[in-house]
Design a protein around this motif. Structure first.
Motif, short mmCIF file in Angstrom:
data_model
loop_
_atom_site.label_atom_id
_atom_site.label_comp_id
_atom_site.label_asym_id
_atom_site.label_seq_id
_atom_site.Cartn_x
_atom_site.Cartn_y
_atom_site.Cartn_z
N THR A 77 0.86 -1.18 0.00
CA THR A 77 0.00 0.00 0.00
C THR A 77 0.90 1.23 0.00
OG1 THR A 77 -1.85 1.10 1.13
CG2 THR A 77 -0.15 0.16 2.52
N THR A 84 -2.93 6.44 -4.70
CA THR A 84 -3.36 5.07 -4.95
C THR A 84 -2.54 4.50 -6.09
OG1 THR A 84 -5.05 5.66 -6.59
CG2 THR A 84 -5.72 5.69 -4.26
N THR A 115 -2.91 -8.05 -7.84
CA THR A 115 -4.33 -7.71 -7.82
C THR A 115 -4.50 -6.44 -7.00
OG1 THR A 115 -4.90 -10.06 -7.91
CG2 THR A 115 -6.63 -8.52 -7.24
N SER A 117 -6.97 -3.58 -5.21
CA SER A 117 -8.30 -3.46 -4.60
C SER A 117 -9.14 -2.43 -5.35
CB SER A 117 -8.17 -3.06 -3.13
OG SER A 117 -7.57 -1.78 -3.01
N ASP A 119 -10.59 0.19 -4.43
CA ASP A 119 -10.29 1.59 -4.11
C ASP A 119 -8.87 1.98 -4.51
OD1 ASP A 119 -8.75 0.29 -2.23
OD2 ASP A 119 -9.81 1.09 -0.49
N VAL A 122 -4.72 -0.94 -2.04
CA VAL A 122 -4.04 -2.16 -1.60
C VAL A 122 -3.79 -3.06 -2.80
CG1 VAL A 122 -4.14 -4.18 -0.08
CG2 VAL A 122 -5.19 -2.03 0.66
N VAL A 404 -5.40 -6.64 3.70
CA VAL A 404 -6.18 -7.43 2.73
C VAL A 404 -7.67 -7.34 3.05
CG1 VAL A 404 -6.67 -9.77 1.92
CG2 VAL A 404 -4.31 -9.00 2.17
N GLN A 406 -9.22 -4.94 4.60
CA GLN A 406 -9.70 -3.59 4.30
C GLN A 406 -9.89 -3.38 2.81
OE1 GLN A 406 -6.79 -0.98 6.08
NE2 GLN A 406 -7.09 -1.86 8.13
N GLY A 407 -8.97 -3.91 2.00
CA GLY A 407 -9.02 -3.66 0.57
C GLY A 407 -9.93 -4.60 -0.21
N PHE A 408 -10.01 -5.86 0.20
CA PHE A 408 -10.72 -6.86 -0.60
C PHE A 408 -11.86 -7.55 0.15
CE2 PHE A 408 -6.44 -6.48 -2.25
CZ PHE A 408 -6.62 -6.44 -3.62
N ALA A 412 -10.99 -12.61 1.61
CA ALA A 412 -9.78 -12.68 0.79
C ALA A 412 -8.62 -13.29 1.56
CB ALA A 412 -9.40 -11.29 0.29
#
Length: 725
Positions: A77, A84, A115, A117, A119, A122, A404, A406-408, A412
């Motif tokens: 991140t 981002t 991969t 996320s 947003d 991440v 992970v 938080q992002g996916f 996940a």
């Protein structure tokens, strides 16, 4: 025959101490040298034939698909929270560089494209490793070192987690065990008032642990010894080793106080207390070997490993310790301080027994209520494998887990690896993927990868790995979705991965636990029936053992699952109880509780046979055994509690559960509930049908049959008298 054989063994060891000690040292040297030169590494395999998750792993491995092994996640991140990966070219360039270098790490089979996320904050780089049997802790260390170096000067914050980190996370141990040993030494010093008497049990236990754990590297030629076996073996070995030595040294000092020569005293101590050591140690070994009924290979191998360490402790107690007692002679009572008591009898414990006897109904009812209240939370016991989400906040694995999630989304962190055998019907893959994605418990399903007729579908649940909803999703996919889509097709689908594997092992253990408990309880009942020639005493002991062990399980649930006081022992988040811990703990505690049971009741039985007075025999038994039981319990509690201070969650669970169980067993059960119920039952305690008495073999543990030691040429034979522990 057993008392005579043990008596001769003890006298020989005391008469030829240097020969016996030298033999042990040579044996230890051979084992240590062989382990260092030829020993193999211990095993991390959790393979369990017959489970659906294992079928998935086997199918993927046989097809050469990378997904059959362990995975690791490199989670990234931007350090600047305002940027981002979708808006920052610098972040994307750094991400590509990390991915290219990560793919070059040793043992990495593949590095999936990063991969990002939704947003854009991440990114995950998934690294595929071989099956666990081909890996070691060094592979985890290589990855973590790479991540630390890559993060230096990078615009990205980089963390790492995944199956690889969990599989080889053994935690930090050492300090707690040392503290436990120091406390045990202080207890022995106060109990004996002699430095030598204190040092012998500690030294014996440490010697046995060193020899036993070293031998496990050689045992790997016969079985796959799990990596956690030395930790559990050390914990149990230290406890029983010190306990057995304490009993033998105590008995030896009593005989010396009666004026017996050193060799004679050692012989009688081994002939009396040695029988209890053999029965207690043998019971622990048999109970732990009973783990084979669980049908989980790594549990069976762990049980064999721990049993070997316990067996070494028993043999060393009966041979090596008598040699040191013979070598020490009367010096065992001369280096110390204060009042070096050499008798077990205690007026304080006598008065305590009388007090309990006068209020037997109140104590029996009160302690039963306390034990039931402590055991009640055990009904909520949930087995599982702790994941990175339960680790301390400062660990990189926990940081990766949180990023992970938080992002996916939480699922996940616990993807389901679905293996589909498409060799007979390749057209089922896409319909199956669509049906899985439509399930309410699934957030997304990745595009299938097909290798040698085996398709791999990675499905991400909507809930975390430890969530009960995730387990329900796995069951629903197996029971409803797969049969509906596959129908009459010969294609087969299996769900694997760490989450499904942990769930399957937990269910296997839960299914076999009642059978295992029933077998252990039946064994305890039969053994006590033979020893004490009674029906009610074994029945009562079995019920009390269940209550005592249930209380320890209840405390574990309160601390680890409910979080009551968890922060006091370094646990920051609720943890499921590891699947093998209830089985192992029940086996170990069964043997330990039998130890105290035989010790107390053998003395009570002896007194009853002499006087016929049930109440007086109970009082005398409490007075004679109370101090030793308390000392032995304090030592075990100190040793087991030392493991709570480490960072290994497995050691924490074992340490807390065993410490609580010993505390409950040696106090509430053995010194309150036992005398209270024996007073209430009166002479019915010793009722046994005549026909059954004739069928049962005789074990002269309590001194019903005295024997006369064979007389040396220049000595007058001395009766060994009443045999007690």
């Amino acid at each position: 025959m057993m008392p005579h054989a043990l008596y001769r063994l003890g006298r020989y060891a005391a008469r030829r101490p240097l020969t016996v000690i030298g033999t042990w040292l040579v044996l230890a040297g051979i084992v240590l040298a062989a382990a260092g030169l030829f020993g193999q590494k211990l095993d991390n395999s959790t393979a369990v034939p017959g489970l659906d998750s294992q079928r998935a792993t086997d199918l993927l491995t046989s097809a050469g698909a990378n997904q059959g092994g362990l995975t690791a996640q490199v989670v990234l991140t931007p350090r600047d929270q305002g940027t981002t990966f979708t808006t920052s070219g610098e972040a994307r360039t750094a991400l590509a560089g990390v991915q290219a270098e990560a793919a070059k790490l040793p043992k990495v089979l593949a590095a999936a494209p990063a991969t990002i996320s939704p947003d854009g904050k991440v990114a995950i780089i998934r690294l595929q490793y071989p099956v666990i049997e081909e890996l070691s802790g060094a592979d985890r260390d290589n990855l973590q070192t790479f991540v630390k170096q890559a993060a230096e000067g990078s615009p990205l914050r980089i963390e790492t987690g995944g199956d690889l980190a969990v599989a080889f996370d053994e935690g930090e141990t050492g300090v707690g065990e040392v503290i436990g040993l120091v406390v045990a030494a202080l207890v022995l010093l106060v109990a004996f008032g002699s430095v030598i008497a204190m040092g012998l049990p500690i030294g014996l236990a440490l010697f046995g642990i060193g020899l036993g754990t070293s031998s496990l590297a050689l045992l790997t030629y016969l079985i796959d010894v799990p990596t956690w076996a030395p930790v559990v073996g050390s914990m149990v070995g230290l406890g029983v080793g010190i306990d057995y030595a304490l009993l033998l040294v105590t008995r030896h000092r009593e005989y010396l106080a009666q004026g017996l020569p050193v060799e004679e005293s050692v012989g009688r101590a081994v002939a009396t207390a040695g029988q209890s050591v053999m029965i207690a140690g043998g019971t622990v070994v048999v109970a732990i070997l009973g783990l084979a009924v669980a049908g989980v290979p790594f549990l069976t191998a762990g049980g064999i490993s721990v049993s070997i360490i316990v067996l070494i402790m028993v043999i060393a107690s009966l041979t090596l310790l008598p040699a040191f007692l013979g070598l020490a002679g009367h010096w065992i009572n001369r280096i110390g301080f204060g009042n070096r008591r050499t008798t077990q009898t205690s007026g304080g414990w006598q008065r305590w027994g009388q007090h309990v006897s006068r209020h037997a109904k109140a104590y029996a009812a009160g302690t039963a209520v306390v034990l039931i209240a402590l055991a009640a939370p055990a009904l909520d016991l949930r087995v599982g494998t702790p994941d990175e989400g339960t680790l301390p906040q400062q660990r990189t694995e926990r940081q990766a887990y949180d990023l992970v999630a938080q992002g996916f989304g939480p699922g996940a962190n616990g993807p389901l690896v679905i293996a589909v055998d498409t060799s007979a019907d390749p057209n089922v893959v896409q319909p199956l993927r669509a049906a899985i994605a439509a399930d309410p418990g699934i957030a997304a399903v990745a595009e299938p990868a097909v290798t040698a007729g085996v398709a791999t579908l990675i499905a991400y649940p909507t809930t975390g790995p430890q969530d009960d909803t995730t387990l329900e999703t796995i069951r629903r996919l197996r029971a409803d979705v797969f049969p509906t889509v596959l129908g009459e097709s010969r294609a087969k689908a299996h769900i694997g991965g760490a989450t499904a594997g942990a769930a399957d092992v937990g269910e296997r253990v839960a299914d076999r636990l009642p059978l295992f408990i029933g077998a252990v309880v039946l064994l305890s009942f039969l053994l006590l029936t033979v020893v004490f020639r009674s029906i009610l005493v074994p029945l009562k002991a079995a019920l009390m053992n269940l209550l005592g062990i249930g209380a320890s399980f209840g405390v574990m649930v309160m601390v680890f699952q409910w979080g009551w006081g968890a922060e006091l022992i370094g646990v920051e988040a609720p943890l499921p109880i590891l699947p093998f811990i209830p089985l192992f703990m029940f086996a170990i505690l069964f043997g330990l509780s039998m130890d105290y049971e035989v010790f107390l009741l053998s003395r009570v039985r002896e007194e009853y046979l002499e006087s016929g007075d049930n109440q007086a025999s109970v009082m005398r038994g409490i007075a004679v055994t109370g101090r030793v039981i308390t000392s032995a319990a304090l030592i075990m509690i100190a040793v087991f509690s030392g493991f709570i201070l480490g960072s290994n969650p497995t050691a924490k669970m074992f340490g807390l559960g065993l410490a609580v169980a010993v505390l409950v067993d040696a106090t509430i059960v053995r010194l309150v509930l036992v005398p209270a119920t024996m007073k209430l039952l009166g002479k019915a305690n010793w009722w046994l049908p005549g026909w059954l008495d004739r069928l049962l073999p005789a074990i002269d543990l309590h001194g019903a049959n005295a024997f006369v030691a064979p007389a040396p040429q220049a000595e007058v034979p001395v009766p060994v008298g009443q045999l007690t522990r």
